[in-house]
Design an enzyme around this catalytic site. Sequence first.
Site, PDB file in Angstrom:
ATOM      1  N   ASN A   9      15.868 -22.145 -49.118  1.00 20.98           N
ATOM      2  CA  ASN A   9      16.482 -22.269 -47.784  1.00 20.98           C
ATOM      3  C   ASN A   9      16.601 -20.875 -47.190  1.00 20.98           C
ATOM      4  O   ASN A   9      17.413 -20.069 -47.649  1.00 20.98           O
ATOM      5  CB  ASN A   9      17.864 -22.927 -47.946  1.00 20.98           C
ATOM      6  N   LYS A  11      17.641 -20.007 -44.270  1.00 19.71           N
ATOM      7  CA  LYS A  11      18.748 -19.821 -43.312  1.00 19.71           C
ATOM      8  C   LYS A  11      18.198 -19.145 -42.047  1.00 19.71           C
ATOM      9  O   LYS A  11      17.083 -19.446 -41.642  1.00 19.71           O
ATOM     10  CB  LYS A  11      19.903 -19.060 -43.970  1.00 19.71           C
ATOM     11  N   HIS A  94      24.790 -28.955 -45.104  1.00 13.94           N
ATOM     12  CA  HIS A  94      24.875 -27.666 -45.798  1.00 13.94           C
ATOM     13  C   HIS A  94      26.259 -27.054 -45.546  1.00 13.94           C
ATOM     14  O   HIS A  94      26.828 -27.224 -44.470  1.00 13.94           O
ATOM     15  CB  HIS A  94      23.767 -26.721 -45.306  1.00 13.94           C
ATOM     16  N   GLU A  96      27.212 -24.220 -44.744  1.00 16.81           N
ATOM     17  CA  GLU A  96      27.355 -23.396 -43.532  1.00 16.81           C
ATOM     18  C   GLU A  96      27.461 -24.271 -42.286  1.00 16.81           C
ATOM     19  O   GLU A  96      28.133 -23.918 -41.318  1.00 16.81           O
ATOM     20  CB  GLU A  96      26.192 -22.398 -43.446  1.00 16.81           C
ATOM     21  N   GLU A 166      26.450 -27.453 -54.155  1.00 18.62           N
ATOM     22  CA  GLU A 166      26.528 -26.035 -53.805  1.00 18.62           C
ATOM     23  C   GLU A 166      27.994 -25.658 -53.618  1.00 18.62           C
ATOM     24  O   GLU A 166      28.558 -25.859 -52.533  1.00 18.62           O
ATOM     25  CB  GLU A 166      25.781 -25.771 -52.493  1.00 18.62           C
ATOM     26  N   GLY A 172      25.946 -17.007 -51.530  1.00 19.18           N
ATOM     27  CA  GLY A 172      25.802 -15.673 -50.950  1.00 19.18           C
ATOM     28  C   GLY A 172      26.806 -14.672 -51.502  1.00 19.18           C
ATOM     29  O   GLY A 172      26.980 -13.592 -50.951  1.00 19.18           O
ATOM     30  N   SER A 212      23.832 -18.544 -55.273  1.00 16.08           N
ATOM     31  CA  SER A 212      23.473 -17.309 -55.978  1.00 16.08           C
ATOM     32  C   SER A 212      22.483 -17.524 -57.123  1.00 16.08           C
ATOM     33  O   SER A 212      22.586 -16.892 -58.185  1.00 16.08           O
ATOM     34  CB  SER A 212      24.742 -16.582 -56.469  1.00 16.08           C
ATOM     35  N   GLY A 233      18.975 -19.598 -51.744  1.00 13.51           N
ATOM     36  CA  GLY A 233      19.100 -18.947 -50.442  1.00 13.51           C
ATOM     37  C   GLY A 233      18.439 -17.580 -50.478  1.00 13.51           C
ATOM     38  O   GLY A 233      17.212 -17.455 -50.426  1.00 13.51           O
ATOM     39  N   GLY A 234      19.260 -16.532 -50.593  1.00 20.10           N
ATOM     40  CA  GLY A 234      18.779 -15.152 -50.492  1.00 20.10           C
ATOM     41  C   GLY A 234      17.552 -14.845 -51.341  1.00 20.10           C
ATOM     42  O   GLY A 234      16.614 -14.186 -50.877  1.00 20.10           O
TER      43      GLY A 234
END
Length: 251
Positions: A9, A11, A94, A96, A166, A172, A212, A233-234
């Site tokens: 993802n 983002k 999600h 966020e 999640e 993050g 993470s 994610g990241g």
Amino acid sequence: MRAPLIAGNWKMHKTSSETEEFITRFLSLVPQTTAEILLIPPYTSLDRAGRMLRGTGIALGAQDLHPEVRGAFTGAVSAEMLVDCGCRYVLVGHSERRHVFGEQDDLVGRKLCAALAVGLRPVLCVGETLSERRDGATERVLERQLDSGLRGLMPNAIADLVMAYEPVWAIGTGETATASQAQDAAAWIRGWVCDRLSRSTGDAVRILYGGSVKPDNASGLLALADVDGVLVGGASLDPSGFAQIVAGTGI
Ligand code: 13P
């Protein structure tokens, strides 16, 4: 047998030319695998990514959708528009969207229905905040999110869903859930599906862990009995790191 799913993802990262660079590089690095790979870029990159991924076996997904089919909803994107770009999956609920944009459980449920109506497979994201975990409320939160999100769906539709656990406190932050926290939550979600629907639906539904995930912790998470994949994610922004995570499926 549940095929592992490795999802990235992005983002609000990467322009469409950066998306093209990523995909070109990723295709040259990604190992042979029986895992399913899913890229989830921002809306503006979907069309370009969809064209590049055609015939590669790598699936495309979107980060959100609007529950209505069409109409005066400035800034929104419908399920059909996502299919038109080549999407097979869409994230729904999600953290966020829930915590930054204030989405409530009933809206999440309407989005699930809209996605399923056009044959998109929703990835329903659930998870507790840090204070909810500290209060011992993790299962209560998961139950509320599943109950209200899945209300109104036909049982056979639920087998097609992917669930993603999640925990908000792990997203993050660099703080990954421990193996037992991830396994316990995934097993609890599977148990909920078995109890509410059927044993066979619970056995079939894929449950991902997100929060993470990195190349050095992915294979441990993927080895857990009830974790069928990861939502990254990241670490999915770097083609070589994401390819290493795919390699962590060990298949
Ligand atoms: P990070 O991997 O950056 O923690 O993000 C997780 C996530 O929200 C994936 O959807």
